[in-house]
Scaffold this motif. Sequence first.
Motif, PDB file in Angstrom:
ATOM      1  N   UNK A 205       0.827  -1.208   0.000  1.00  0.00           N
ATOM      2  CA  UNK A 205       0.000   0.000   0.000  1.00  0.00           C
ATOM      3  C   UNK A 205       0.863   1.262   0.000  1.00  0.00           C
ATOM      4  N   UNK A 206       1.951   1.231   0.759  1.00  0.00           N
ATOM      5  CA  UNK A 206       2.799   2.425   0.856  1.00  0.00           C
ATOM      6  C   UNK A 206       3.451   2.777  -0.479  1.00  0.00           C
ATOM      7  N   UNK A 207       3.540   1.802  -1.379  1.00  0.00           N
ATOM      8  CA  UNK A 207       4.158   2.068  -2.676  1.00  0.00           C
ATOM      9  C   UNK A 207       3.248   2.859  -3.608  1.00  0.00           C
ATOM     10  N   UNK A 208       1.948   2.778  -3.381  1.00  0.00           N
ATOM     11  CA  UNK A 208       0.997   3.406  -4.296  1.00  0.00           C
ATOM     12  C   UNK A 208       1.187   4.924  -4.368  1.00  0.00           C
ATOM     13  N   UNK A 209       1.316   5.579  -3.209  1.00  0.00           N
ATOM     14  CA  UNK A 209       1.471   7.040  -3.213  1.00  0.00           C
ATOM     15  C   UNK A 209       2.781   7.457  -3.874  1.00  0.00           C
TER      16      UNK A 209
END
Length: 210
Positions: free
Chosen positions: A148-152
């Motif tokens: 999830x942290x990679x999406x931003x």
Amino acid sequence: MVGNSGQGVKAEEFATVADFKQIFTEDVSRLYLLSLLLTGDCDKAEECFVAGIEECTGKTRVFKEFAHSWAHRAIVQSAIRAVAPRERATLAPRKVDCRRAVENIPFLLHDEVRAILQLAPMERFVFVMSVLERYPDYDCAILLGCWRRDISIIRARAAQQLGEFLGRQDKNLTEAHREASAGDNTSGMIVDLLIAQHFAAPLQNQSLSQ
């Protein structure tokens, strides 16, 4: 979104084949554009569009209130299967026949469509899903098979590249890219593109995790 046994639910509450055919007929331009932006290929876009129709008109029981978002979801999932963006994350985007790609798209969107098609697969998918389709980061991560942290971070990188492709010196995009690189959350980033208005829908996409 999808009914399980349907026990205690009236049949008329589920979307019918006719309902989905109407959605794909009335919203054909936006659904095809979604497929094109994700796949980056005219032929694959047509295949994903057809696959989306087939999935929606199959045996899946979907509540009518979610029928529009389900149609978009079917396109997204078909495109993910066709392109496998995570496996191609390190590959440069291949050259796209932009003349063919934009021939049925409103003229005002041509430059932005060309710019999005220049993005690498993962950047393109994240940008289209999270900015244009407004999927939550959690859902993007699940569907694309990443953290999830990679999406931003990927979204901010895509926005930065789009600014460069469009010849913009956008301070907000540059700042967002720096924050993402530092690990900060940029989910509230606003990208001022005409195509974002084109994709804006009365009903917001519902979280696939619900």
